[in-house]
Design a protein around this motif. Structure first.
Motif, short mmCIF file in Angstrom:
data_model
loop_
_atom_site.label_atom_id
_atom_site.label_comp_id
_atom_site.label_asym_id
_atom_site.label_seq_id
_atom_site.Cartn_x
_atom_site.Cartn_y
_atom_site.Cartn_z
N ARG A 126 0.84 -1.19 0.00
CA ARG A 126 0.00 0.00 0.00
C ARG A 126 0.88 1.25 0.00
O ARG A 126 1.76 1.39 0.83
CB ARG A 126 -0.90 0.02 1.23
N VAL A 127 0.58 2.15 -0.93
CA VAL A 127 1.31 3.41 -0.98
C VAL A 127 0.44 4.56 -0.47
O VAL A 127 0.96 5.53 0.06
CB VAL A 127 1.87 3.70 -2.39
N VAL A 128 -0.86 4.44 -0.65
CA VAL A 128 -1.82 5.40 -0.10
C VAL A 128 -3.01 4.61 0.42
O VAL A 128 -3.48 3.68 -0.24
CB VAL A 128 -2.31 6.43 -1.16
N GLN A 129 -3.46 4.98 1.61
CA GLN A 129 -4.62 4.31 2.20
C GLN A 129 -5.58 5.38 2.70
O GLN A 129 -5.18 6.29 3.42
CB GLN A 129 -4.17 3.42 3.36
N LEU A 130 -6.85 5.26 2.31
CA LEU A 130 -7.89 6.15 2.78
C LEU A 130 -8.90 5.29 3.53
O LEU A 130 -9.28 4.22 3.05
CB LEU A 130 -8.59 6.84 1.60
N ARG A 131 -9.33 5.75 4.69
CA ARG A 131 -10.27 4.96 5.48
C ARG A 131 -11.31 5.86 6.13
O ARG A 131 -10.98 6.96 6.58
CB ARG A 131 -9.54 4.19 6.57
N THR A 132 -12.52 5.37 6.14
CA THR A 132 -13.58 6.06 6.85
C THR A 132 -14.38 5.04 7.66
O THR A 132 -14.55 3.90 7.25
CB THR A 132 -14.51 6.84 5.90
N ASP A 133 -14.80 5.48 8.81
CA ASP A 133 -15.70 4.71 9.68
C ASP A 133 -16.82 5.67 10.05
O ASP A 133 -16.54 6.76 10.55
CB ASP A 133 -14.98 4.27 10.96
N LYS A 134 -18.06 5.27 9.79
CA LYS A 134 -19.17 6.14 10.15
C LYS A 134 -20.47 5.36 10.27
O LYS A 134 -20.62 4.32 9.64
CB LYS A 134 -19.32 7.31 9.18
N PRO A 135 -21.37 5.89 11.09
CA PRO A 135 -22.69 5.25 11.20
C PRO A 135 -23.37 5.20 9.84
O PRO A 135 -23.22 6.12 9.02
CB PRO A 135 -23.44 6.16 12.18
N LEU A 136 -24.12 4.13 9.59
CA LEU A 136 -24.78 3.91 8.31
C LEU A 136 -26.28 4.09 8.41
O LEU A 136 -26.88 3.75 9.42
CB LEU A 136 -24.56 2.46 7.85
N ASP A 137 -26.85 4.57 7.34
CA ASP A 137 -28.30 4.50 7.17
C ASP A 137 -28.50 3.33 6.22
O ASP A 137 -28.19 3.42 5.03
CB ASP A 137 -28.83 5.80 6.57
N VAL A 138 -28.94 2.19 6.75
CA VAL A 138 -29.01 0.97 5.96
C VAL A 138 -30.28 0.86 5.13
O VAL A 138 -30.48 -0.14 4.43
CB VAL A 138 -28.84 -0.29 6.84
N GLU A 139 -31.13 1.87 5.17
CA GLU A 139 -32.31 1.87 4.32
C GLU A 139 -31.83 1.85 2.87
O GLU A 139 -31.05 2.72 2.46
CB GLU A 139 -33.14 3.13 4.60
N PRO A 140 -32.26 0.87 2.08
CA PRO A 140 -31.74 0.73 0.71
C PRO A 140 -31.82 2.01 -0.13
O PRO A 140 -30.91 2.29 -0.90
CB PRO A 140 -32.61 -0.38 0.11
N ALA A 141 -32.87 2.78 0.03
CA ALA A 141 -33.02 4.01 -0.76
C ALA A 141 -31.97 5.06 -0.40
O ALA A 141 -31.69 5.95 -1.20
CB ALA A 141 -34.42 4.57 -0.57
N LYS A 142 -31.39 4.98 0.80
CA LYS A 142 -30.43 5.98 1.25
C LYS A 142 -28.99 5.48 1.26
O LYS A 142 -28.06 6.25 1.46
CB LYS A 142 -30.80 6.46 2.66
N LEU A 143 -28.80 4.19 1.05
CA LEU A 143 -27.47 3.60 1.15
C LEU A 143 -26.51 4.14 0.08
O LEU A 143 -25.37 4.49 0.39
CB LEU A 143 -27.55 2.08 1.08
#
Length: 164
Positions: A126-143
């Motif tokens: 890996r030369v560049v790594q981007l990561r995010t962790d966040k709460p999800l809205d699992v409603e299919p229309a909003k995913l």
């Protein structure tokens, strides 16, 4: 003496709880000695994709939309400057600070982790790594909107991204 020990135990318990509090947001890591501005082309390799094929396609499309904004062009032939892959994970976090419900359960909510890796084609490091962790809205229309927002937020912090 017992008061001192009880106080110390409370401090230790608080420290343990604070250490378990998840941190949400974006982190970008660039390997030592790497200049991301030198990367011009990329191609995809398989990583740890979402088992949901629709979500997988949405994540790949979102990343493909962001990469030209950081100076990368997708190549179908020849040797790319970097290989791109992603890893996704969905977990359930528990809010230990909230009041339990009548059954004694703490509130729970889904959280998504997405990591995009740009790798050296020769070494696969890996030369560049981007990561995010966040709460999800699992409603299919909003995913899909959530995926797009998360990927946009990640690449907004890419080292070569021009500030608007």
């Amino acid at each position: 003496m017992r008061v001192l020990i009880a106080g110390a135990m409370c401090v230790i318990a608080a420290a343990v709880l604070c250490a378990q509090t998840p941190t949400y947001g974006v982190t970008v890591t660039v390997a030592k000695g790497v200049d991301p501005a030198k990367f011009k082309t990329y191609s995809w390799i398989k990583g740890g994709p979402s088992p949901d094929k629709t979500v997988d396609a949405q994540i790949v499309a979102a990343i493909d939309r962001e990469l030209p904004g950081v100076g990368l062009t997708k190549t179908a032939s020849g040797k790319p400057d970097v290989l791109v892959t992603y890893y996704s994970l969905r977990r359930t976090d528990v809010n230990l600070e909230a009041k339990p419900d009548s059954a004694g359960r703490q509130p729970q909510y889904p959280v998504g982790s997405l990591m995009v890796a740009l790798m050296d084609p020769a070494t696969r490091k890996r030369v560049v790594q981007l990561r995010t962790d966040k709460p999800l809205d699992v409603e299919p229309a909003k995913l899909e909107a959530g995926i797009n927002a998360a990927v946009t937020e990640m690449f907004a912090k890419y080292p070569t991204r021009q500030k608007k």
